[in-house]
Design an enzyme around this catalytic site. Structure first.
Site, PDB file in Angstrom:
ATOM      1  N   TYR A 136       0.433   6.474  19.438  1.00 29.08           N
ATOM      2  CA  TYR A 136       0.440   8.062  19.560  1.00 29.08           C
ATOM      3  C   TYR A 136       0.530   8.719  21.036  1.00 29.08           C
ATOM      4  O   TYR A 136       0.037   9.248  21.661  1.00 29.08           O
ATOM      5  CB  TYR A 136      -1.147   8.513  19.421  1.00 29.08           C
ATOM      6  CG  TYR A 136      -1.621   8.084  17.864  1.00 29.08           C
ATOM      7  CD1 TYR A 136      -0.664   7.796  16.843  1.00 29.08           C
ATOM      8  CD2 TYR A 136      -2.891   8.107  17.487  1.00 29.08           C
ATOM      9  CE1 TYR A 136      -1.021   7.356  15.583  1.00 29.08           C
ATOM     10  CE2 TYR A 136      -3.260   7.939  16.161  1.00 29.08           C
ATOM     11  CZ  TYR A 136      -2.511   7.524  15.365  1.00 29.08           C
ATOM     12  OH  TYR A 136      -3.022   7.345  13.758  1.00 29.08           O
TER      13      TYR A 136
ATOM     14  N   PRO B 242      -7.254  14.002   6.008  1.00 34.22           N
ATOM     15  CA  PRO B 242      -8.081  14.564   4.893  1.00 34.22           C
ATOM     16  C   PRO B 242      -8.069  15.923   4.331  1.00 34.22           C
ATOM     17  O   PRO B 242      -8.394  16.262   3.227  1.00 34.22           O
ATOM     18  CB  PRO B 242      -9.808  14.315   5.436  1.00 34.22           C
ATOM     19  CG  PRO B 242      -9.494  14.598   6.565  1.00 34.22           C
ATOM     20  CD  PRO B 242      -8.356  13.866   7.100  1.00 34.22           C
TER      21      PRO B 242
ATOM     22  N   ARG C 103      -2.869  16.958   5.784  1.00 38.94           N
ATOM     23  CA  ARG C 103      -2.078  17.424   7.157  1.00 38.94           C
ATOM     24  C   ARG C 103      -2.069  18.814   7.413  1.00 38.94           C
ATOM     25  O   ARG C 103      -1.389  19.579   8.064  1.00 38.94           O
ATOM     26  CB  ARG C 103      -0.675  16.592   7.269  1.00 38.94           C
ATOM     27  CG  ARG C 103      -0.591  15.380   7.252  1.00 38.94           C
ATOM     28  CD  ARG C 103       0.939  14.820   7.127  1.00 38.94           C
ATOM     29  NE  ARG C 103       0.868  13.635   7.491  1.00 38.94           N
ATOM     30  CZ  ARG C 103       0.706  12.418   6.482  1.00 38.94           C
ATOM     31  NH1 ARG C 103       0.532  12.888   5.206  1.00 38.94           N
ATOM     32  NH2 ARG C 103       0.696  11.209   7.035  1.00 38.94           N
TER      33      ARG C 103
ATOM     34  N   HIS D 245      -2.941  -1.462  12.337  1.00 43.54           N
ATOM     35  CA  HIS D 245      -2.336   0.046  11.843  1.00 43.54           C
ATOM     36  C   HIS D 245      -1.607  -0.393  10.428  1.00 43.54           C
ATOM     37  O   HIS D 245      -1.513   0.423   9.512  1.00 43.54           O
ATOM     38  CB  HIS D 245      -1.353   0.408  12.929  1.00 43.54           C
ATOM     39  CG  HIS D 245      -1.444   2.002  12.940  1.00 43.54           C
ATOM     40  ND1 HIS D 245      -1.142   2.666  14.066  1.00 43.54           N
ATOM     41  CD2 HIS D 245      -1.582   2.767  11.843  1.00 43.54           C
ATOM     42  CE1 HIS D 245      -1.131   4.063  13.646  1.00 43.54           C
ATOM     43  NE2 HIS D 245      -1.391   4.163  12.446  1.00 43.54           N
TER      44      HIS D 245
ATOM     45  N   THR E  72      -6.341  23.714   4.755  1.00 44.54           N
ATOM     46  CA  THR E  72      -6.866  24.790   5.315  1.00 44.54           C
ATOM     47  C   THR E  72      -6.499  26.190   5.096  1.00 44.54           C
ATOM     48  O   THR E  72      -7.000  27.076   5.152  1.00 44.54           O
ATOM     49  CB  THR E  72      -6.722  24.677   6.864  1.00 44.54           C
ATOM     50  OG1 THR E  72      -5.182  24.823   7.028  1.00 44.54           O
ATOM     51  CG2 THR E  72      -6.956  23.388   7.470  1.00 44.54           C
TER      52      THR E  72
END
Length: 345
Positions: free
Chosen positions: A64, A215, A218, A129, A222
């Site tokens: 990351y 969850p 992405r 991972h 929302t």
């Protein structure tokens, strides 16, 4: 939420792990994939607030961007913070994230690199991972068991493995957590009659926590994004099939239904999604990511959202009727999802 007292539910991380918040914090977006990384000052404010309101189950990875180095700087500048955080990181991606390596040799090298970047003697949870398709899972687990005995890691995790692989892994050493993409758009783990996708059932049988990444689809769930044009030009989601001009409207049908139900309940669509996910099992955890304190506080306030059975049934009806448009990763990237490993010779 201005109080320092957390409203987050906690649960044991599998049958042998510690109590941790069921809603954690995915840190990936603070460094890569969703646009340019912010300054340390801005990122540290988010981490400070996360600790203050009890979102102390943090998830990073060595791939990351500068995430591990950033955390190293954070913990160095705030010596008391480390003891408050349950920290997970991951290994396997190498050569500019183009290859996976889950061999014992690479694992032992990778943990030392991560600990050096983090400035720590150990991490709480260490995930593979992705399995590499070459190394038998038994060899990977033996190496992770060795790291655990050495005190470099406390708990063992796997990510995006098949149910078959998980059943083999626990014969070597207990697996504390499996991380998978799990949202209203990604439900493969619930296929409990499948040796590849039936990971949720396997976790329940084996006492393994199921940690859901992405969850909120992405960010799709929302309701803040109505088309690809709402994403910044350098946002990596523009290359994901589900965020294409063609597939966006299909996903919005689910988002709009959730938004309608959430408004009637007095919460946001994102909170409703996270609350729904936590009803999927006592050992299901979620690690939504964010780069904004407001969104962090909104996610944590999900702890105040209680769903009655009729509401859960209503959401399940919406999800089952959904037409999911597009794969969750671009072509060629998703080959190692719910992956198997070769048998021991």
């Amino acid at each position: 939420m201005s109080s320092t007292q957390s409203t987050l539910p906690t649960a044991r991380l599998g049958s042998q792990g510690p109590l941790v918040p069921r809603l954690g914090l995915g840190l990936m977006g603070m460094s890569v994939f969703y646009g340019a990384a912010g300054s340390d000052e801005d990122r540290f404010k988010i981490l400070d607030r996360a600790i203050e309101i009890g979102e102390t189950f943090w998830d990073t990875a060595d791939m990351y961007g500068d995430n591990e180095e950033m955390l190293g700087r954070y913990f160095k500048s705030r010596p008391d913070a480390r003891a408050k955080v349950f920290l997970a990181t991951k290994f396997s991606f190498k050569n500019n994230n183009t290859e996976n390596d889950s061999s014992p040799e690479y694992i032992k090298w990778a943990i030392d690199q991560s600990l050096s970047k983090l400035g720590l003697n150990y991490v709480d949870l260490y995930y593979c991972h992705r399995v590499d398709g070459v190394t038998p899972i038994e060899k990977t687990m033996e190496a992770l068991k060795e790291l655990k005995q050495q005190g470099k890691i406390k708990y063992i995790g796997l990510s995006e493995v098949s149910a078959r692989t998980l059943y083999r892994a626990v014969k070597v050493e207990h697996v504390d957590a499996v991380q998978l993409e799990y949202s209203p758009f990604s439900l493969e783990c619930e296929q409990d009659d499948d040796e590849r996708y039936g990971v949720k059932k396997a976790c329940e049988e084996l006492g393994v926590a199921l940690v859901a990444y992405s969850p909120l689809g992405r960010g799709m769930m929302t309701g803040k994004y109505r088309s690809p044009n709402d994403l910044a030009p350098d946002d990596g989601r523009r290359w994901f099939p589900r965020f294409s001009e063609e597939n966006f409207p299909k996903s919005l049908k689910v988002v709009d239904k959730f938004t309608e139900i959430a408004q009637a309940k007095g919460c946001t669509a994102g909170q409703l999604t996270l609350a729904w996910l936590l009803t999927r099992g006592d050992m299901v955890f979620a690690i939504p990511g964010t780069t904004k304190i407001k969104s962090l506080e909104e996610n944590v306030a999900t702890g105040q959202v209680h769903l009655e059975q009729n509401e859960i049934d209503q959401l399940q009806t919406v999800i089952k009727a959904a037409e999911v448009g597009g794969d969750r990763y671009p072509q060629g990237v998703g080959a190692n999802l719910y992956a198997d490993t070769p048998a021991m010779e």
